[in-house]
Scaffold this motif. Structure first.
Motif, short mmCIF file in Angstrom:
data_model
loop_
_atom_site.label_atom_id
_atom_site.label_comp_id
_atom_site.label_asym_id
_atom_site.label_seq_id
_atom_site.Cartn_x
_atom_site.Cartn_y
_atom_site.Cartn_z
N SER A 159 0.84 -1.19 0.00
CA SER A 159 0.00 0.00 0.00
C SER A 159 0.87 1.24 0.00
CB SER A 159 -0.93 0.00 1.22
OG SER A 159 -0.21 -0.13 2.42
N ASN A 160 2.16 1.06 -0.37
CA ASN A 160 3.06 2.20 -0.52
C ASN A 160 2.45 3.20 -1.49
OD1 ASN A 160 4.98 1.08 1.13
ND2 ASN A 160 6.23 0.26 -0.52
N CYS A 161 2.04 4.30 -0.99
CA CYS A 161 1.46 5.35 -1.82
C CYS A 161 1.93 6.68 -1.27
CB CYS A 161 -0.07 5.26 -1.81
SG CYS A 161 -0.84 6.60 -2.72
N THR A 162 3.04 7.13 -1.74
CA THR A 162 3.57 8.41 -1.27
C THR A 162 2.85 9.51 -2.00
OG1 THR A 162 5.70 7.36 -0.92
CG2 THR A 162 5.72 9.70 -0.94
N SER A 163 1.81 10.05 -1.41
CA SER A 163 1.03 11.09 -2.06
C SER A 163 0.93 12.31 -1.16
CB SER A 163 -0.37 10.58 -2.41
OG SER A 163 -1.06 10.24 -1.24
N SER A 164 0.56 13.44 -1.75
CA SER A 164 0.49 14.66 -0.97
C SER A 164 -0.40 15.68 -1.67
CB SER A 164 1.89 15.24 -0.78
OG SER A 164 1.84 16.46 -0.08
N SER A 165 -1.03 16.52 -0.84
CA SER A 165 -1.71 17.69 -1.37
C SER A 165 -0.72 18.85 -1.33
CB SER A 165 -2.95 18.03 -0.52
OG SER A 165 -3.92 17.03 -0.64
N PHE A 166 -0.66 19.61 -2.39
CA PHE A 166 0.29 20.71 -2.46
C PHE A 166 -0.20 21.89 -1.62
CE2 PHE A 166 0.46 18.74 -6.83
CZ PHE A 166 1.55 17.93 -6.54
N PRO A 167 0.71 22.67 -1.02
CA PRO A 167 0.30 23.85 -0.24
C PRO A 167 -0.52 24.82 -1.07
CG PRO A 167 2.62 23.34 0.12
CD PRO A 167 2.16 22.47 -1.01
N GLY A 168 -0.08 25.03 -2.30
CA GLY A 168 -0.85 25.84 -3.23
C GLY A 168 -1.32 24.96 -4.37
N MET A 169 -1.42 25.51 -5.55
CA MET A 169 -1.77 24.70 -6.71
C MET A 169 -0.64 24.77 -7.73
SD MET A 169 -5.90 25.18 -7.17
CE MET A 169 -5.96 26.94 -6.88
N VAL A 170 -0.39 23.65 -8.37
CA VAL A 170 0.71 23.52 -9.32
C VAL A 170 0.15 23.57 -10.74
CG1 VAL A 170 2.52 21.99 -10.16
CG2 VAL A 170 2.08 22.18 -7.70
N THR A 171 0.77 24.39 -11.57
CA THR A 171 0.27 24.54 -12.94
C THR A 171 1.28 24.15 -14.01
OG1 THR A 171 0.97 26.87 -12.98
CG2 THR A 171 -1.30 26.41 -12.29
N ASP A 172 2.57 24.06 -13.64
CA ASP A 172 3.58 23.79 -14.68
C ASP A 172 4.18 22.40 -14.49
OD1 ASP A 172 6.59 24.27 -13.36
OD2 ASP A 172 4.96 25.31 -12.34
N TYR A 207 -4.45 23.35 -16.27
CA TYR A 207 -5.14 22.92 -15.06
C TYR A 207 -4.33 23.29 -13.83
CZ TYR A 207 -8.20 20.14 -18.05
OH TYR A 207 -9.11 19.74 -19.00
N HIS A 208 -5.03 23.45 -12.72
CA HIS A 208 -4.40 23.75 -11.43
C HIS A 208 -4.40 22.48 -10.59
CE1 HIS A 208 -5.51 27.69 -12.99
NE2 HIS A 208 -4.75 28.27 -12.06
N TYR A 209 -3.24 21.84 -10.46
CA TYR A 209 -3.15 20.56 -9.77
C TYR A 209 -2.98 20.76 -8.27
CZ TYR A 209 -2.66 18.75 -14.47
OH TYR A 209 -2.88 18.44 -15.80
N LYS A 210 -3.73 20.01 -7.51
CA LYS A 210 -3.70 20.11 -6.05
C LYS A 210 -3.12 18.88 -5.38
CE LYS A 210 -4.61 22.04 -2.08
NZ LYS A 210 -3.77 23.16 -1.62
N ARG A 211 -3.15 17.76 -6.05
CA ARG A 211 -2.75 16.50 -5.42
C ARG A 211 -2.11 15.58 -6.44
NH1 ARG A 211 -5.48 11.53 -3.45
NH2 ARG A 211 -7.09 11.98 -4.98
N ALA A 212 -1.13 14.81 -6.00
CA ALA A 212 -0.47 13.84 -6.87
C ALA A 212 0.10 12.73 -6.01
CB ALA A 212 0.62 14.50 -7.71
N GLY A 213 0.41 11.61 -6.63
CA GLY A 213 0.97 10.51 -5.86
C GLY A 213 1.59 9.45 -6.75
N VAL A 214 2.41 8.63 -6.11
CA VAL A 214 3.06 7.50 -6.77
C VAL A 214 2.73 6.23 -6.00
CG1 VAL A 214 5.26 6.45 -7.43
CG2 VAL A 214 4.95 8.93 -7.62
N ILE A 215 2.31 5.22 -6.71
CA ILE A 215 2.00 3.92 -6.11
C ILE A 215 2.88 2.87 -6.77
CG2 ILE A 215 0.19 2.21 -5.66
CD1 ILE A 215 -1.85 4.48 -6.16
N VAL A 216 3.50 2.03 -5.97
CA VAL A 216 4.27 0.91 -6.52
C VAL A 216 3.50 -0.37 -6.23
CG1 VAL A 216 6.53 2.00 -6.49
CG2 VAL A 216 5.72 0.85 -4.44
#
Length: 222
Positions: free
Chosen positions: A72-85, A164-173
């Motif tokens: 269930s390794n899922c290193t994910s996070s919500s960004f403090p702001g929003m990421v666009t690039d 788009y304005h990205y707020k969350r991302a993650g990696v799952i193995v």
């Protein structure tokens, strides 16, 4: 309106969404910190695998891959702001992927599949919404930071969309297996390159243990 949904063998069921070939086969999912079994398919339960069984004991009981193991390794996070690039998103994904690789090495395991997901802020109804994920199956399972980061980066590049304005991302193995019995693929396996990546990871782990986490990282993590 709120709803509570009880999903049978939740983690296992989630993995089977992406791997239909696992239906009817024994599957377990490990916890994300101590390497114990937290979810079992009915087939795994029939083999006598108990919840909480340590991963090392599972390896001893089923050394030949009779049971498919996911983390269930899922290193994910919500960004403090929003990421666009793309550059900022790529850096975050690289850091998440590197942590997954480090965790794999700590539990003496390797991963077969790397999955990346990105998501916008659904609370911002004034902004366009987008969610997507991509996964890449490795020909030879690995726990190499360099290889997992590169794979995660390729997945990110496939699903990133400008505007788009990205707020969350993650990696799952996924597709976790012991690192002492890796089945190599002659198409992509190079013994010399593998040894170089192994020495690099050993150096990274040693320095970061002695001087603190992320004292030294790959260039793509900055």
């Amino acid at each position: 309106m709120y709803a509570i949904i009880d999903c049978d063998n939740c983690y296992v069921s989630c993995e089977r969404v992406f791997r239909l070939d696992l239906n009817g086969k024994p599957v377990v999912v490990l916890s994300n910190n101590d390497g114990c079994v937290v979810a079992r398919s009915n087939e795994a339960k029939a083999l006598g695998i108990k919840a909480g069984l340590p991963y090392y004991q599972l390896k001893e009981r089923f050394p030949n891959g009779e049971v498919t193991v996911f983390s269930s390794n899922c290193t994910s996070s919500s960004f403090p702001g929003m990421v666009t690039d793309m550059d900022a998103l790529r850096t975050s994904i690289s850091n998440f992927a590197a942590r997954c690789a480090e965790k794999l090495r700590k539990q003496e395991s390797v991963a077969q599949t790397v999955c990346v997901f990105i998501d916008t802020n659904h609370f911002r109804e004034d902004l366009p919404q987008y969610w997507n994920m991509a996964e890449e199956r490795l020909l030879t399972p690995t726990n190499s930071t360099q290889q997992i980061v590169q794979t995660a980066t390729r997945c990110t590049e496939r699903i990133f969309r400008q505007g788009y304005h990205y707020k969350r991302a993650g990696v799952i193995v996924m597709g976790i297996s012991p690192d002492n019995g890796v089945q190599t693929n002659f198409i992509d396996y190079d013994a010399e390159r593998h040894e170089k990546m192994k020495r690099l990871d050993e150096a990274l782990d040693k320095i970061n243990r002695e001087y603190g986490s992320e004292t030294i990282v790959l260039g793509s993590q900055q």
